[in-house]
Design an enzyme around this catalytic site. Structure first.
Site, PDB file in Angstrom:
ATOM      1  N   SER A   1       0.851  -1.189   0.032  1.00 40.77           N
ATOM      2  CA  SER A   1       0.195  -0.101  -0.070  1.00 40.77           C
ATOM      3  C   SER A   1       0.824   1.064   0.104  1.00 40.77           C
ATOM      4  CB  SER A   1      -0.863  -0.069   1.141  1.00 40.77           C
ATOM      5  OG  SER A   1      -0.266   0.103   2.505  1.00 40.77           O
ATOM      6  N   ASN A   2       2.234   1.082   0.587  1.00 43.18           N
ATOM      7  CA  ASN A   2       2.911   2.376   0.785  1.00 43.18           C
ATOM      8  C   ASN A   2       3.630   2.501  -0.777  1.00 43.18           C
ATOM      9  OD1 ASN A   2       3.033   3.778   3.249  1.00 43.18           O
ATOM     10  ND2 ASN A   2       2.690   1.776   3.838  1.00 43.18           N
TER      11      ASN A   2
ATOM     12  N   LEU B   1      19.068  -5.412   6.813  1.00 43.12           N
ATOM     13  CA  LEU B   1      20.330  -5.147   5.623  1.00 43.12           C
ATOM     14  C   LEU B   1      21.632  -5.406   6.574  1.00 43.12           C
ATOM     15  CD1 LEU B   1      18.536  -2.210   3.647  1.00 43.12           C
ATOM     16  CD2 LEU B   1      18.782  -4.729   3.281  1.00 43.12           C
TER      17      LEU B   1
ATOM     18  N   LEU C   1      -3.206   4.957   6.769  1.00 42.42           N
ATOM     19  CA  LEU C   1      -3.261   6.476   6.165  1.00 42.42           C
ATOM     20  C   LEU C   1      -2.346   7.509   6.468  1.00 42.42           C
ATOM     21  CD1 LEU C   1      -5.724   7.739   4.335  1.00 42.42           C
ATOM     22  CD2 LEU C   1      -6.743   8.838   6.553  1.00 42.42           C
ATOM     23  N   ALA C   2      -1.857   7.447   7.785  1.00 35.22           N
ATOM     24  CA  ALA C   2      -0.766   8.462   8.148  1.00 35.22           C
ATOM     25  C   ALA C   2       0.598   8.006   7.249  1.00 35.22           C
ATOM     26  CB  ALA C   2      -0.513   8.223   9.382  1.00 35.22           C
ATOM     27  N   GLU C   3       0.787   6.983   7.292  1.00 38.71           N
ATOM     28  CA  GLU C   3       1.977   6.307   6.419  1.00 38.71           C
ATOM     29  C   GLU C   3       1.910   6.895   4.893  1.00 38.71           C
ATOM     30  OE1 GLU C   3       3.342   2.227   8.476  1.00 38.71           O
ATOM     31  OE2 GLU C   3       2.126   2.034   6.722  1.00 38.71           O
TER      32      GLU C   3
ATOM     33  N   HIS D   1       8.320   3.014   9.766  1.00 37.75           N
ATOM     34  CA  HIS D   1       7.885   2.197  10.749  1.00 37.75           C
ATOM     35  C   HIS D   1       6.804   2.582  11.348  1.00 37.75           C
ATOM     36  CE1 HIS D   1       8.725  -1.045  13.676  1.00 37.75           C
ATOM     37  NE2 HIS D   1       8.456  -0.301  14.480  1.00 37.75           N
TER      38      HIS D   1
ATOM     39  N   ARG E   1      13.352  -7.416   6.410  1.00 38.89           N
ATOM     40  CA  ARG E   1      14.789  -8.084   6.594  1.00 38.89           C
ATOM     41  C   ARG E   1      15.760  -6.944   7.006  1.00 38.89           C
ATOM     42  NH1 ARG E   1      15.472 -13.276   5.708  1.00 38.89           N
ATOM     43  NH2 ARG E   1      17.537 -12.702   4.842  1.00 38.89           N
TER      44      ARG E   1
HETATM   45  C1  GRF Z   1       3.787  -0.786   6.903  1.00 40.60           C
HETATM   46  O1  GRF Z   1       2.951  -0.426   7.909  1.00 40.60           O
HETATM   47  C2  GRF Z   1       5.373  -0.196   7.555  1.00 40.60           C
HETATM   48  O2  GRF Z   1       5.325   0.956   8.170  1.00 40.60           O
HETATM   49  C3  GRF Z   1       5.987  -1.441   7.934  1.00 40.60           C
HETATM   50  O3  GRF Z   1       5.447  -2.371   7.031  1.00 40.60           O
HETATM   51  C4  GRF Z   1       3.952  -2.092   6.440  1.00 40.60           C
HETATM   52  C5  GRF Z   1       3.977  -2.204   5.078  1.00 40.60           C
HETATM   53  O4  GRF Z   1       2.863  -2.127   4.380  1.00 40.60           O
HETATM   54  N1  GRF Z   1       7.521  -1.330   7.844  1.00 40.60           N
HETATM   55  P1  GRF Z   1       2.397  -2.246   2.915  1.00 40.60           P
HETATM   56  O5  GRF Z   1       3.134  -3.110   2.270  1.00 40.60           O
HETATM   57  O6  GRF Z   1       3.323  -0.746   2.255  1.00 40.60           O
HETATM   58  O7  GRF Z   1       1.103  -2.112   2.454  1.00 40.60           O
END
Ligand code: GRF
Length: 204
Positions: free
Chosen positions: A12-13, A86, A165-167, A102, A84
């Site tokens: 989703s990000n 790094l 949503l905040a991400e 995060h 993972r």
């Molecule tokens: C997110 O919650 C991010 O903070 C964490 O892993 C999740 C990834 O979600 N590191 P997506 O695959 O981007 O939906």
């Protein structure tokens, strides 16, 4: 800058990054058949699944990642669901151009299942953090944070959705700031070019 996004899950990000107009030159996943890879395909971004079990150790795995990044001339890397750790040579190669997202207000709740752990603890506020990656675990210099409330009657799903949503709002903006050189890593500290950018010390 030529960006790559490293993924491993729902993507989703990755989608939020692509929809914001950031040009992504390569997507690498540590798992096969994940939605994130299909999102890359939909947006016409080259993608590769590199599976840890196909490599003898972490060094060999990270060398394969580094080779792929080199193949595509990648200059900066965003981690988005890449679960993972790094190794140093890769971190060193991209230091200051390697960012992670995060789902907590670090240094609280580093590691896995941060959203669920915060929810279980019944915290009223959690949030999301974007930081430069260093050799520690979710410990690198913090670029930006955004608080997210937990409401009284939230289910964990509702709370998670608010966090995501905040991400999706924050991560693309931070990547853009790094891309434009408005936020940099100098001697292990985050520097904001406040004349040019809308930043006020990590609030965006
Ligand atoms: C997110 O919650 C991010 O903070 C964490 O892993 C999740 C990834 O979600 N590191 P997506 O695959 O981007 O939906």
């Amino acid at each position: 800058m030529k960006w790559a996004v490293l993924v491993g899950g729902t993507g989703s990000n990755l989608r939020a990054i692509l929809e914001s107009g950031i040009k992504v030159h390569l997507v690498i996943s540590h798992r096969a058949d994940v939605p994130a890879l299909r999102i890359a395909q939909t947006y016409g971004v080259p993608s590769r699944a590199l599976l840890p079990r196909d490599f003898v150790d972490r060094a060999a795995y990270d060398a394969a990642i580094a080779n792929s990044l080199e193949d595509f001339g990648v200059e900066a890397v965003a981690l988005a669901g890449f679960l993972r750790w790094l190794t140093s040579p890769l971190i060193d190669r991209y230091r200051g151009a390697l960012v992670n997202l995060h789902p907590s207000l670090l240094p609280a709740y580093p590691g896995l299942h941060a959203i669920e752990r915060a929810f279980r603890d019944r915290v009223w506020w959690s949030g999301v953090t974007i930081h430069f990656v260093d050799e520690g675990h979710d410990s690198g210099p913090i670029i930006a944070q955004r608080p997210v409330p937990r409401f009284m009657n939230d289910t964990v799903e509702e709370f998670s959705e608010r966090m995501h949503l905040a991400e999706h709002q924050l991560y693309p903006r931070v990547i853009q700031e790094v891309d434009r050189g408005r936020v940099t890593l100098v001697d292990g500290r985050v520097c904001y070019n406040e004349e040019e950018s809308p930043w006020m010390h990590g609030h965006l």
